[in-house]
Design an enzyme around this catalytic site. Structure first.
Site, short mmCIF file in Angstrom:
data_model
loop_
_atom_site.label_atom_id
_atom_site.label_comp_id
_atom_site.label_asym_id
_atom_site.label_seq_id
_atom_site.Cartn_x
_atom_site.Cartn_y
_atom_site.Cartn_z
N GLY A 73 43.80 31.48 34.48
CA GLY A 73 42.56 31.99 35.07
C GLY A 73 41.75 32.81 34.08
O GLY A 73 42.31 33.49 33.23
N THR A 107 45.36 38.81 31.80
CA THR A 107 45.40 38.48 33.22
C THR A 107 44.79 39.62 34.01
O THR A 107 45.06 40.80 33.73
CB THR A 107 46.82 38.21 33.75
OG1 THR A 107 46.77 38.19 35.18
CG2 THR A 107 47.82 39.28 33.36
N ILE A 108 43.96 39.29 34.98
CA ILE A 108 43.42 40.35 35.85
C ILE A 108 44.53 40.93 36.72
O ILE A 108 44.42 42.04 37.21
CB ILE A 108 42.27 39.85 36.76
CG1 ILE A 108 42.72 38.73 37.70
CG2 ILE A 108 41.08 39.42 35.94
CD1 ILE A 108 41.77 38.52 38.88
N ASP A 109 45.61 40.16 36.93
CA ASP A 109 46.65 40.59 37.87
C ASP A 109 47.50 41.75 37.35
O ASP A 109 48.18 42.40 38.13
CB ASP A 109 47.57 39.40 38.20
CG ASP A 109 46.83 38.28 38.91
OD1 ASP A 109 45.72 38.54 39.42
OD2 ASP A 109 47.35 37.15 38.94
N GLY A 132 45.32 39.11 42.97
CA GLY A 132 46.49 39.78 42.41
C GLY A 132 47.80 39.06 42.70
O GLY A 132 48.85 39.53 42.28
N GLU A 143 45.42 39.53 48.75
CA GLU A 143 45.57 38.12 49.15
C GLU A 143 47.04 37.76 49.35
O GLU A 143 47.36 36.84 50.09
CB GLU A 143 44.94 37.20 48.10
CG GLU A 143 45.63 37.31 46.72
CD GLU A 143 45.08 36.34 45.68
OE1 GLU A 143 44.09 35.65 45.95
OE2 GLU A 143 45.68 36.30 44.58
N LEU A 169 34.15 36.40 41.66
CA LEU A 169 33.21 37.44 41.24
C LEU A 169 33.96 38.63 40.63
O LEU A 169 33.47 39.28 39.71
CB LEU A 169 32.36 37.93 42.42
CG LEU A 169 31.09 37.15 42.72
CD1 LEU A 169 31.35 35.69 43.01
CD2 LEU A 169 30.34 37.76 43.89
N GLN A 170 35.16 38.91 41.16
CA GLN A 170 35.91 40.08 40.69
C GLN A 170 36.53 39.87 39.33
O GLN A 170 36.85 40.83 38.64
CB GLN A 170 36.98 40.49 41.71
CG GLN A 170 38.18 39.59 41.82
CD GLN A 170 38.93 39.75 43.14
OE1 GLN A 170 39.70 40.65 43.33
NE2 GLN A 170 38.69 38.83 44.06
N ARG A 171 36.74 38.64 38.91
CA ARG A 171 37.31 38.46 37.58
C ARG A 171 36.27 38.00 36.56
O ARG A 171 36.55 37.95 35.37
CB ARG A 171 38.51 37.49 37.63
CG ARG A 171 38.18 36.05 37.90
CD ARG A 171 39.47 35.23 38.00
NE ARG A 171 39.20 33.84 37.69
CZ ARG A 171 40.02 32.84 37.93
NH1 ARG A 171 41.20 33.05 38.48
NH2 ARG A 171 39.70 31.61 37.61
#
Lengths: 419, 419
Positions: A14, A142-144, A191, A247, A298-300
């Protein structure tokens, strides 16, 4: 042309708001090094190597490469593609090294999350097994924020800043309307199995009573009765209730509360829609009017809200990766090491790739409040520096200006290969 | 205390990123006028007047009032509350004027959309009928841009900028992932029955082939077969398809494609969820993996992406309203008049309130492309100036700093009134 070798770089998994910042760091640094002839970027990740689709970055101007610094998305294309296990389908690896040999590639930089580090690890192991000289470095992204052995991951800080800012703003809207309209607002947050991004929403609660009033973490089993009681209390006390919901929320049996039927190449279920389900639960039981948001990509991709700390780390990782391969380092992932919390200081460190791949890092217990519905001061101390500072892209005609690459690939030298 | 009178101001309907900028303009300007003693703000709109909950703005520091300039939401509280028709329940109006009389209020500024202008109009008419001296001015505000007789509405420009920026960013993410993952991305956009906000997404398409590739307007009946064909063509040509979809999309019979069962005080259906439905339609018919986003309140509260043009207009409306009541003007709505398109120039104008209330302004045909799926150059010429310029709020600890009002109400002088 001198004896210098070519470097392969690719983006995997991602996208984030700052993965191209890392690419910018790689390319700008490599251009200064006589040990490196050219940087070829895989078109759509490792697939670009297998397909012999190698983007020639020498055709991109210095100005365009600089624009990557503030451009979201995966500008060279990314992929979700898993290399075969070591010992199976060795022809895939043979193909990979044939392509590398054909184009004099002896440096391999792979930029991604846990699954992508597995790819880097496999390429490194197979290069030894098949006797192809290649230095392999994993670049975290990674955004996570769920990668092991790094204090945080480039990409997380900007997503965290986006989430905290957005829920702060939306909660102001809800608070103003609560008397005659919406009383409950839910924001669904990415996440996967880890609550890092959901926790980031908690940063918006700067004073007692501030939104978000409730955070639902994937690490804490959802208890419907207790949750509804809390929502009711919050609405009675504050007039409105703003909820950050992960999520990956699970029930007491560890099952996801919601999932679609779509599964990706790594066996991950496509998540999404839990906010709608929980909103309906609230309406049914408590009767409150609700709204819910699903920022999704949109958040990433929200680079306009990039965190300065995050952007600087993403760039430093790219720089350090080039220095590392030149120093003949191999089979490591670069990591962010926190050397001081106050003032916040960090440096780029190294981790052996064997220790990284396919593990997930969850929120520690001491980061979640005792009631399970908010973050602790320890979490705030950890996370605040990661969203600190702004790094706003240039705007033109009211919109951010993002890089437009030529993405011209070099002529293939080998015959096609079915992927 | 001199002979000056008090001014009542209130915020009504859905919040925007800049309605507080107008409040800032009202209060800062009123503080400079000797004709105005104090500004009382209705707590939660007109309800605050009926309930005699009048926020004393003299207790708010100049610094706090200045912070309203860049604070989203309705800082004083808003409402969705419809005054009774003229001639019915006159006791509501009698109560209103009793409260105004008790607190020496003779200026009435009401800040809202079409429904709120109806409120202002009714108050103006009833003040004459009941013989209470009151100057009534409507201040425009709506992200939907659907108010008649004004070139545009404060609130629209910032929401438009948010939408165009967000879809531009998310589309970069999708484009990078399309080979092995998401091929279709949908972003659901507010705007009710009017396609202005959906059209704003179109501003992101700066060059041929740019996202959004398709815009679904409420003004254009949805044709499933034709739409699916277009999605397929876009994916085949560009690898991915990004779609802006209006919450108010309707079928060929004029029926909403999706609606929830919730209806507000004005009989408006609560919209939301159409992106999910259309995404599933695409998956079912074309098999493409999709993601969809529902920014919901984020798009109208996203002050961090405020448009400079919008912010300046919102402030100017507040200033002009105070000047107008002092000049004894009455029963008008202030409006934005475009005096030149290139360079973009505007001024504050006036419209009779009787002409405004309860009408909606839809997208003109010449703003929608012939195939119905995008905006025209005429639309771009109209809309681009409205998102121009940035007006970024101050940040602290990584987050925007927004006003925290005391919101202290003055002691009531009358007995309670059931609303």
């Amino acid at each position: 042309m001198n004896n210098s070798k070519n470097l392969f770089y690719a983006q995997s998994g991602g996208a984030t708001a700052v993965i191209n910042t890392t690419a910018c760091g790689v390319i700008e640094t490599a251009r200064q090094k006589e040990e490196i002839n050219n940087v070829f970027v895989g078109h759509d990740g490792i697939i670009g190597a297998l397909a012999e689709e190698l983007i020639d970055t020498s055709l991109e101007s210095a100005e365009t490469i600089r624009q990557l610094y503030h451009t979201p998305g995966s500008a060279f294309g990314s992929c979700r593609y898993k290399l075969p296990p070591i010992g199976q389908n060795d022809e895939v690896y043979q193909r990979l090294f044939s392509v590398f040999e054909a184009h004099d590639i002896h440096y391999f930089l792979y930029n991604g999350g846990g699954d992508s580090q597995d790819t880097t690890n496999k390429v490194s192991i197979m290069s030894k097994k098949l006797g192809y000289p290649l230095k392999c470095i994993g670049l975290p992204k990674t955004i996570d924020n769920d990668l092991m052995h790094t204090d945080n991951c480039p990409g997380f800080g900007s997503a965290a800043k986006y989430i905290a800012t957005s829920i702060k703003e939306a909660a102001l809207d809800v608070a103003g309307m609560a008397r005659t309209s919406t009383k409950v607002f839910l924001m669904e947050i990415m996440g996967r199995n880890a609550g890092w991004l959901a926790a980031a929403a908690g940063l918006a609660a700067e004073q007692d009573g501030d939104a978000p009033h409730i955070i639902l973490f994937p690490e804490i089993a959802f208890n419907e009765k207790r949750f509804l009681q809390r929502v009711k209390e919050v609405v009675q006390t504050h007039g409105a209730c703003t909820i950050a919901i992960s999520e990956g929320l699970r029930d007491e049996h560890g099952d996801l509360l919601i999932k679609s039927s779509s599964i990706d190449a790594f066996g991950h279920v496509q998540l999404g829609g839990i906010a709608s389900k929980v909103a309906a639960l609230i309406k049914h039981n408590l009767g409150y009017k609700y709204h819910w948001a699903l920022p999704d990509y949109l958040q990433r991709a929200g680079r306009h809200l990039g965190s300065k700390a995050d952007v600087e780390q993403a760039y430093a990782i790219g720089q350090a990766a080039v220095e590392a391969v030149i120093a003949e380092k191999d089979n490591i992932m670069l990591a962010i090491e926190r050397t001081s919390n106050s003032p916040y200081q960090w440096q780029v460190g190294e981790v052996c790739l064997n220790d990284i791949a396919n593990h997930e890092k969850f929120m520690p217990k001491e980061f979640i409040s005792e009631d399970g519905y908010h973050i602790t001061e320890a979490c705030r101390d950890y996370m605040s520096p990661l969203i600190a500072g702004e790094c706003i892209p240039p705007f033109k005609n009211g919109l951010p200006v993002y890089a437009r690459l030529k993405k011209q690939t070099i002529p293939p030298k080998l015959s096609p290969f079915e992927i």
